[in-house]
Design a protein around this motif. Sequence first.
Motif, PDB file in Angstrom:
ATOM      1  N   ASP A 133       0.837  -1.210   0.000  1.00  0.00           N
ATOM      2  CA  ASP A 133       0.000   0.000   0.000  1.00  0.00           C
ATOM      3  C   ASP A 133       0.868   1.256   0.000  1.00  0.00           C
ATOM      4  OD1 ASP A 133      -2.143  -1.649   0.037  1.00  0.00           O
ATOM      5  OD2 ASP A 133      -2.681  -1.299   2.141  1.00  0.00           O
ATOM      6  N   ARG A 134       1.942   1.192   0.742  1.00  0.00           N
ATOM      7  CA  ARG A 134       2.816   2.360   0.856  1.00  0.00           C
ATOM      8  C   ARG A 134       3.525   2.632  -0.477  1.00  0.00           C
ATOM      9  NH1 ARG A 134       8.166   2.199   3.768  1.00  0.00           N
ATOM     10  NH2 ARG A 134       8.812   4.362   3.605  1.00  0.00           N
ATOM     11  N   ILE A 135       4.022   1.569  -1.109  1.00  0.00           N
ATOM     12  CA  ILE A 135       4.724   1.737  -2.382  1.00  0.00           C
ATOM     13  C   ILE A 135       3.739   2.218  -3.448  1.00  0.00           C
ATOM     14  CG2 ILE A 135       6.070   0.539  -4.153  1.00  0.00           C
ATOM     15  CD1 ILE A 135       6.905  -1.466  -1.923  1.00  0.00           C
ATOM     16  N   GLU A 136       2.568   1.645  -3.414  1.00  0.00           N
ATOM     17  CA  GLU A 136       1.569   2.010  -4.420  1.00  0.00           C
ATOM     18  C   GLU A 136       1.105   3.464  -4.248  1.00  0.00           C
ATOM     19  OE1 GLU A 136      -0.674  -1.127  -5.678  1.00  0.00           O
ATOM     20  OE2 GLU A 136      -2.387   0.052  -6.324  1.00  0.00           O
ATOM     21  N   ALA A 137       0.971   3.907  -3.003  1.00  0.00           N
ATOM     22  CA  ALA A 137       0.577   5.303  -2.756  1.00  0.00           C
ATOM     23  C   ALA A 137       1.637   6.253  -3.302  1.00  0.00           C
ATOM     24  CB  ALA A 137       0.371   5.527  -1.258  1.00  0.00           C
ATOM     25  N   PHE A 138       2.903   5.850  -3.170  1.00  0.00           N
ATOM     26  CA  PHE A 138       3.999   6.663  -3.710  1.00  0.00           C
ATOM     27  C   PHE A 138       3.856   6.808  -5.227  1.00  0.00           C
ATOM     28  CE2 PHE A 138       8.234   6.161  -5.773  1.00  0.00           C
ATOM     29  CZ  PHE A 138       8.725   7.442  -5.543  1.00  0.00           C
ATOM     30  N   VAL A 139       3.579   5.703  -5.907  1.00  0.00           N
ATOM     31  CA  VAL A 139       3.450   5.760  -7.371  1.00  0.00           C
ATOM     32  C   VAL A 139       2.212   6.568  -7.756  1.00  0.00           C
ATOM     33  CG1 VAL A 139       3.241   4.436  -9.503  1.00  0.00           C
ATOM     34  CG2 VAL A 139       4.616   3.536  -7.625  1.00  0.00           C
ATOM     35  N   ARG A 140       1.109   6.276  -7.135  1.00  0.00           N
ATOM     36  CA  ARG A 140      -0.154   6.942  -7.517  1.00  0.00           C
ATOM     37  C   ARG A 140      -0.079   8.458  -7.332  1.00  0.00           C
ATOM     38  NH1 ARG A 140      -4.221   3.818  -8.987  1.00  0.00           N
ATOM     39  NH2 ARG A 140      -4.096   1.583  -8.558  1.00  0.00           N
ATOM     40  N   ALA A 141       0.789   8.881  -6.415  1.00  0.00           N
ATOM     41  CA  ALA A 141       0.949  10.322  -6.185  1.00  0.00           C
ATOM     42  C   ALA A 141       1.918  10.958  -7.177  1.00  0.00           C
ATOM     43  CB  ALA A 141       1.428  10.552  -4.749  1.00  0.00           C
ATOM     44  N   GLY A 142       2.427  10.149  -8.127  1.00  0.00           N
ATOM     45  CA  GLY A 142       3.306  10.728  -9.147  1.00  0.00           C
ATOM     46  C   GLY A 142       4.716  10.177  -9.156  1.00  0.00           C
ATOM     47  N   GLY A 143       5.002   9.220  -8.302  1.00  0.00           N
ATOM     48  CA  GLY A 143       6.354   8.650  -8.237  1.00  0.00           C
ATOM     49  C   GLY A 143       6.625   7.639  -9.342  1.00  0.00           C
ATOM     50  N   THR A 144       7.908   7.314  -9.485  1.00  0.00           N
ATOM     51  CA  THR A 144       8.348   6.320 -10.473  1.00  0.00           C
ATOM     52  C   THR A 144       8.962   5.136  -9.729  1.00  0.00           C
ATOM     53  OG1 THR A 144       8.853   8.008 -12.133  1.00  0.00           O
ATOM     54  CG2 THR A 144      10.006   5.896 -12.342  1.00  0.00           C
ATOM     55  N   VAL A 145       8.587   3.936 -10.124  1.00  0.00           N
ATOM     56  CA  VAL A 145       9.250   2.729  -9.604  1.00  0.00           C
ATOM     57  C   VAL A 145       9.861   1.974 -10.769  1.00  0.00           C
ATOM     58  CG1 VAL A 145       8.875   0.426  -8.620  1.00  0.00           C
ATOM     59  CG2 VAL A 145       7.892   2.418  -7.501  1.00  0.00           C
ATOM     60  N   LEU A 146      11.150   1.640 -10.617  1.00  0.00           N
ATOM     61  CA  LEU A 146      11.785   0.673 -11.512  1.00  0.00           C
ATOM     62  C   LEU A 146      11.974  -0.595 -10.695  1.00  0.00           C
ATOM     63  CD1 LEU A 146      13.416  -0.465 -13.937  1.00  0.00           C
ATOM     64  CD2 LEU A 146      15.439   0.557 -12.900  1.00  0.00           C
ATOM     65  N   ALA A 147      11.367  -1.683 -11.120  1.00  0.00           N
ATOM     66  CA  ALA A 147      11.518  -2.960 -10.420  1.00  0.00           C
ATOM     67  C   ALA A 147      12.117  -3.978 -11.386  1.00  0.00           C
ATOM     68  CB  ALA A 147      10.165  -3.449  -9.916  1.00  0.00           C
ATOM     69  N   SER A 148      13.051  -4.779 -10.869  1.00  0.00           N
ATOM     70  CA  SER A 148      13.727  -5.779 -11.705  1.00  0.00           C
ATOM     71  C   SER A 148      13.685  -7.139 -11.037  1.00  0.00           C
ATOM     72  CB  SER A 148      15.191  -5.384 -11.918  1.00  0.00           C
ATOM     73  OG  SER A 148      15.277  -4.109 -12.486  1.00  0.00           O
ATOM     74  N   GLY A 149      13.931  -8.149 -11.850  1.00  0.00           N
ATOM     75  CA  GLY A 149      14.010  -9.513 -11.329  1.00  0.00           C
ATOM     76  C   GLY A 149      12.785 -10.323 -11.733  1.00  0.00           C
ATOM     77  N   HIS A 150      12.612 -11.454 -11.044  1.00  0.00           N
ATOM     78  CA  HIS A 150      11.429 -12.287 -11.242  1.00  0.00           C
ATOM     79  C   HIS A 150      10.496 -11.999 -10.070  1.00  0.00           C
ATOM     80  CE1 HIS A 150      14.296 -15.504 -13.207  1.00  0.00           C
ATOM     81  NE2 HIS A 150      14.338 -14.325 -13.799  1.00  0.00           N
ATOM     82  N   VAL A 151       9.225 -11.936 -10.343  1.00  0.00           N
ATOM     83  CA  VAL A 151       8.295 -11.644  -9.243  1.00  0.00           C
ATOM     84  C   VAL A 151       7.819 -12.951  -8.608  1.00  0.00           C
ATOM     85  CG1 VAL A 151       6.077 -10.627  -8.622  1.00  0.00           C
ATOM     86  CG2 VAL A 151       7.577  -9.463 -10.260  1.00  0.00           C
ATOM     87  N   ALA A 152       8.082 -13.078  -7.309  1.00  0.00           N
ATOM     88  CA  ALA A 152       7.580 -14.220  -6.545  1.00  0.00           C
ATOM     89  C   ALA A 152       6.452 -13.774  -5.618  1.00  0.00           C
ATOM     90  CB  ALA A 152       8.705 -14.854  -5.738  1.00  0.00           C
TER      91      ALA A 152
END
Lengths: 221, 203
Positions: B64-83
């Motif tokens: 929820d915290r990471i998503e709130a950051f993005v929804r407010a205008g932030g950028t996330v770069l995520a790498s790897g395989h998602v487990a």
Amino acid sequence: MSLAILHGGTYYHAEAILGARYRDRFERVIYAPDLKPGDLDGVGVLIVPDRLNPSLLRRHRPLLLGHLARGGTLVVFAETQAHAWVPGVDWTFRPTNFWWWRQQGATPAQRVVRPDHELFRFVDPAATIWHFHGVLRPPPGAEALMVVPPEPGGRDDGGCLLYDDRVSTKGRLIVSTLDPFYHHGSHFMPATTRFLDGFLPWAQAVARGEAVSPARAAASG
Amino acid sequence: MIDTLLIDCEQPESGVPDMIRRPDVGPRIMTVGMYDFDRVTLDDFRALLVSMHCDQLYLSGRRDRIEAFVRAGGTVLASGHVAWPFLSGLDHFQPIPDYRVADLEVRREREHPVWRGVAPQDLTFRRGVAGFYGRGWHRPPAGATVIHSLGPRRLPLDFSYALGRGRVLFHGGNDLWTYLGAGNSAERMIPQLFAWIGAGADA
């Protein structure tokens, strides 16, 4: 006694440890941030998989050393900064050469020097060869099982990639600069799967007190 | 000016030390230990870099915290395989059983500022070894733009998508900063990544 392993919530630990191929090998799988006193009771062998976040291992050092003090076996793989928290570990960085096998006429630098060790009744020495992450200087009295010659650039005097140390603590330490969990769990480098196919049954046998090297059996018999 | 937060997982050959030492991008990065993540205020940053070595189980508990950051205008770069998905739009990794080199060939599906001038061949191979960049795929969310795919089946490898006022760039293989020092066009990714972060979500 049981075989236990820590995992660090990474995708490669999820695949290698919680995935179908090996999940049943472990009697206990512990999410490392949640490790607490009592979790290692009844554990004979505890595996610290490669690339488990070193900050967790430093935090849990008293519990991990307690396991050794009770006579337990601790297996520590690469890129866990073992030199910062495991007794007797002397590690030297060496840049990883992952492409050596692409060079013409390439032969691996890694060499198994104790093929009679009980581990190699379970693991084909050829399955230990992919690459490695630095070299170890085993403490006096420990058995070096795999070695490499000095780095051509003169960075080090050569060293050990895997050793069996029954002298530094009341328990037993298996220390290695190999990273099989990361690669198997990343679907990358099939030798690592062959390595774990043998290594984990061995670890299970050690935990149950079933694995004894021929030399030791002869000495005690 | 620091505008990018990188979660540090203490992996010496991860490329992170090389990236931080670069004078063009290093001064823009603050690192935080994996398990100190709760101590930082995400609003202080434009971008969050989530490496392949991150504890996804931990991050999924902070979704929820990471998503709130993005929804407010932030950028996330995520790498790897998602487990353990830790953001809306991320789905579980899909392996390619018994892959061959041809299955690991990186194909450009769409131009993107981070990969401008980067030859797909320089992504497919590192010193002649294929598979570092990608060896499986993830199902992108509806509306995502696939940037790179893998092999003849064109399986989705890298994609971007909008989330609220922000954006997510997902790369389904080894961290882009591991290509620093590659000695070819793949090295362009990191300065171009930071230029893209600096340009903001409207870029």
